[in-house]
Design an enzyme around this catalytic site. Sequence first.
Site, PDB file in Angstrom:
ATOM      1  N   LEU A  28     -19.436 -50.393 -75.373  1.00 22.24           N
ATOM      2  CA  LEU A  28     -20.383 -50.811 -76.419  1.00 22.24           C
ATOM      3  C   LEU A  28     -20.159 -50.074 -77.731  1.00 22.24           C
ATOM      4  O   LEU A  28     -20.440 -50.607 -78.803  1.00 22.24           O
ATOM      5  CB  LEU A  28     -21.820 -50.580 -75.943  1.00 22.24           C
ATOM      6  CG  LEU A  28     -22.290 -51.429 -74.758  1.00 22.24           C
ATOM      7  CD1 LEU A  28     -23.646 -50.971 -74.271  1.00 22.24           C
ATOM      8  CD2 LEU A  28     -22.350 -52.903 -75.132  1.00 22.24           C
ATOM      9  N   GLU A  67     -18.260 -46.161 -79.549  1.00 21.07           N
ATOM     10  CA  GLU A  67     -17.640 -44.856 -79.360  1.00 21.07           C
ATOM     11  C   GLU A  67     -17.861 -44.015 -80.593  1.00 21.07           C
ATOM     12  O   GLU A  67     -17.722 -44.495 -81.722  1.00 21.07           O
ATOM     13  CB  GLU A  67     -16.144 -45.019 -79.082  1.00 21.07           C
ATOM     14  CG  GLU A  67     -15.474 -43.718 -78.702  1.00 21.07           C
ATOM     15  CD  GLU A  67     -14.057 -43.925 -78.166  1.00 21.07           C
ATOM     16  OE1 GLU A  67     -13.555 -45.060 -78.262  1.00 21.07           O
ATOM     17  OE2 GLU A  67     -13.477 -42.947 -77.678  1.00 21.07           O
ATOM     18  N   TYR A 119     -18.871 -37.856 -80.384  1.00 27.03           N
ATOM     19  CA  TYR A 119     -19.587 -37.057 -79.390  1.00 27.03           C
ATOM     20  C   TYR A 119     -19.692 -37.777 -78.048  1.00 27.03           C
ATOM     21  O   TYR A 119     -19.635 -37.135 -77.002  1.00 27.03           O
ATOM     22  CB  TYR A 119     -20.941 -36.728 -80.012  1.00 27.03           C
ATOM     23  CG  TYR A 119     -22.120 -36.501 -79.111  1.00 27.03           C
ATOM     24  CD1 TYR A 119     -22.239 -35.318 -78.387  1.00 27.03           C
ATOM     25  CD2 TYR A 119     -23.154 -37.433 -79.035  1.00 27.03           C
ATOM     26  CE1 TYR A 119     -23.352 -35.082 -77.600  1.00 27.03           C
ATOM     27  CE2 TYR A 119     -24.259 -37.201 -78.256  1.00 27.03           C
ATOM     28  CZ  TYR A 119     -24.349 -36.033 -77.534  1.00 27.03           C
ATOM     29  OH  TYR A 119     -25.450 -35.807 -76.760  1.00 27.03           O
ATOM     30  N   THR A 173     -19.256 -41.809 -75.717  1.00 30.66           N
ATOM     31  CA  THR A 173     -18.858 -43.217 -75.612  1.00 30.66           C
ATOM     32  C   THR A 173     -19.912 -43.941 -74.776  1.00 30.66           C
ATOM     33  O   THR A 173     -20.369 -43.391 -73.772  1.00 30.66           O
ATOM     34  CB  THR A 173     -17.488 -43.345 -74.912  1.00 30.66           C
ATOM     35  OG1 THR A 173     -16.594 -42.411 -75.518  1.00 30.66           O
ATOM     36  CG2 THR A 173     -16.925 -44.727 -75.039  1.00 30.66           C
ATOM     37  N   ASP A 204     -33.306 -38.576 -87.295  1.00 32.68           N
ATOM     38  CA  ASP A 204     -32.083 -39.353 -87.521  1.00 32.68           C
ATOM     39  C   ASP A 204     -32.388 -40.847 -87.469  1.00 32.68           C
ATOM     40  O   ASP A 204     -31.679 -41.617 -86.814  1.00 32.68           O
ATOM     41  CB  ASP A 204     -31.023 -38.983 -86.470  1.00 32.68           C
ATOM     42  CG  ASP A 204     -29.626 -39.413 -86.906  1.00 32.68           C
ATOM     43  OD1 ASP A 204     -29.460 -39.738 -88.099  1.00 32.68           O
ATOM     44  OD2 ASP A 204     -28.716 -39.426 -86.065  1.00 32.68           O
TER      45      ASP A 204
END
Lengths: 309, 530
Positions: B222, B224, B227, B229, B337
């Site tokens: 989905l 990568e 940090y 995948t 974030d």
Amino acid sequence: MGSRKRRSSSRLAGGSSAEGKPMEDGFSSQLLSVLLQRERRLLQDLPQRMPQGDDVIGWRERNREASWTCSAARRLGLGLDSSALAVALLDRVVLNTRVPSKYINCVAAASLSIAKKICEDHDEDSYVFLGRLRLEYSASELKRMELRILSLLDWDAHLPTVYRFVESFLCQIGAAFFLDLIRPHVEALLCESLLTAKFRPSVLALSLVSILLESSNRQYQQTTNAMAKSCKIDMFELNRCRGKLLSLWTRLLLPKLTPFELLAPQLEEGLDAKGEQFRCLAPTPTGQCPAPTSTPDLASPRPLQPTPC
Amino acid sequence: MKRRRRVRSSSAPTMWGKITSHIGIWLGLEEERPMRASCSLSMLHHPQVNAVRNSKSSENLHRVTIATQKSKESESSPSSRKSTIFTLRRSRNKEKKYKTNGMTAGKSFNDMTQSWHSNGVNQINGGQPQSATATPTKTIFNFLRPARSRSNNANEMVLVSSTRGNGVAPACSTSSTVADFTHLRKRRPRSAHYDPNTITLPSKEEMTTQDVNDLYKRLEKLGEGSYATVFKCESRLDGSIVALKEIKLQFQEGLPFTAIREASLLRTLRHANIVCLHDIFYQHHQLTFVFEYMKMDLSKYLENNPYGLESFQIKLLLFQLLRGLDFCHRKKILHRDLKPQNLLLDEDGVLKLADFGLARAKSVPSRTYSHEVVTLWYRPPDVLLGSTNYSTQLDMWGVGCIFAEICIGQALFPGTKDVVDQLEKIFRIRGSPDEQKWPEVLSLPHYTPGTFPPYKGLAFMAISPLFTKIMKSGQELLSMFLQLKPENRVSAASAMLHPYFASLPREIHLLAPAQSIYKLSELQHFRHEF
């Protein structure tokens, strides 16, 4: 009187941001209830006694490592929340599993590392962390121990600590300024398993806050009662904890005078001044303002080295 | 006096233990070990322990039970070692040696645990075996261990465990094995490093009982990043679809703080608008988080809608975002974030907050945090100016940016160069900071008066006519999110009560945290639009 009571209770209820006001920075009572809920749930499956066995650590070793953790956190410049979380993690590990005395320092170091990663923003590599603490473990060993601890805790490492409770209590009553002053007092508490094993973090925190309030405000009892009621803390338990906490602070934070100092007549004046300064830390019922700015640091009972086996 | 005793108590037993251990080694007496360290005195105060002898010797706390075949099985089973963090590696020779003895070492420890913690034990008599029926199916023989006792007086009373009431489990019941390292004492290294010959941390493979590849079948990748995948996977057990986030761990580096934070925080955040973390695996130097599967992220969805979304879709998505965020903020957790890439959508149009790697629990205002949080486009001006004393308002600026982005289909403040460029873009639209209205700006580290032209700000309609979709009330709410002064920004809880959401059913405010907004009958026909 009634209006004062109403005012204090409304203040204790906390100004929730859900009231349609602009955002407030104060801690709401909801956080406290979340912490209490989590504390209750975590305590359900926590054994009250340490696992026994040959070469398995006891409370004495736990206290020593808690003390090491606090001094290491100071050395690294970490906040009190990190120290408190590290000790809470250490406690959960030693209560949930048998830790051979050989590994206890590694567990303490890994707990501190996890706490640092959760509470602190400024990350550093493991080897830097180990180097700053002068530990001989490798980064790989630290990582493995971190993984063991996290898997033991089911990755639920953000525990409700004494500090988080103290913080939310003090913020509720608008006395967050105390937080900068109470580090030695909280650390003394964390390093004493007689207290931490006997009382819940919320009870310890409220006792601490109550003593702080007593030292600065004669009306401390009403506030303490209101907070105890809102947290469903038994007053008998609270008073017992307060007594033990006071005696601990008296024992650890009062100045330790040598016989020469005690007997020397020429030092009388200086000693009186020193004694007075610390007497304020152990508050009296008359209620004097605390002067904890020059409280002595808690000395680690051992240097920052791995536990010898 | 007290102090002296305390100091001595912390170091003296360790020293004494070392000295006796070494003397024992030199004299070859270690196998017999006439002296051993005491158990914790806390055991003496255990409510289920009755003192029936004056001796405080810890030896008396231990009894050996010859258990039935069943206990032998339990010793060999992995579950018996589950509660110990450290496993004991014992050489086969040693095992054989102890098995040949009448009281085998390994067995006796398990038995000892059962004896000490079992409910049926009532009394022990002078070192002679005595049968006692613990359960109808099992007979337990109890022994006093005379060789291990400091006191040889058989007439002295012993400490026994008794069950009170309805057989409540003893306090130490979690320790299923009590390993004795006596026979290994000679070989125990002096350093704190792990020695494979004695006790070690289990190898990494032992830490997970099941292989993640046995449980899940990979379907497709989905995404990568540097940090981790993410794979779309199917459960081999029930055929459910999940998302596996694989985090590669470097051999010489510690666990990433993002992984620890994400796992720790998501363990406590269970909400319909927050992505659910099902499980965590660690194997082959890799940490795997099993998340619920979501069809796509908001960023991808916006790529297919270059002119923004429909007005009611905007409303529903914004409300769900606020709902999830309010749940975090009530627990004093800052996401830090927020951006369309971290907002996931499922097939029904349920929006969920994801990626809590930068999230943290909010502390008191005096605590400072890193100002290098949030992707530049969604970072608030106070943090761009170097503020480290932020709170939940940090996320609210991001909400405003996302709100604008789903209206017009593109980012509102797409900075291209650096922080100054980003600030320039913000001030051009929202106006330059007014030092009278926002005096705290003067104390921000990167703020210099006169650096930026005195922008007056623009109306949202002047930026894009697509803002008409959200009407006047929506623009008003957007303006409340995008306040330069952090204290003036509206909170998530207050925003949900804004008139912009007046067209949504009232019951939406009464839903339980785990209930989706599409549970309401009035909204059910909107759920298949995504």
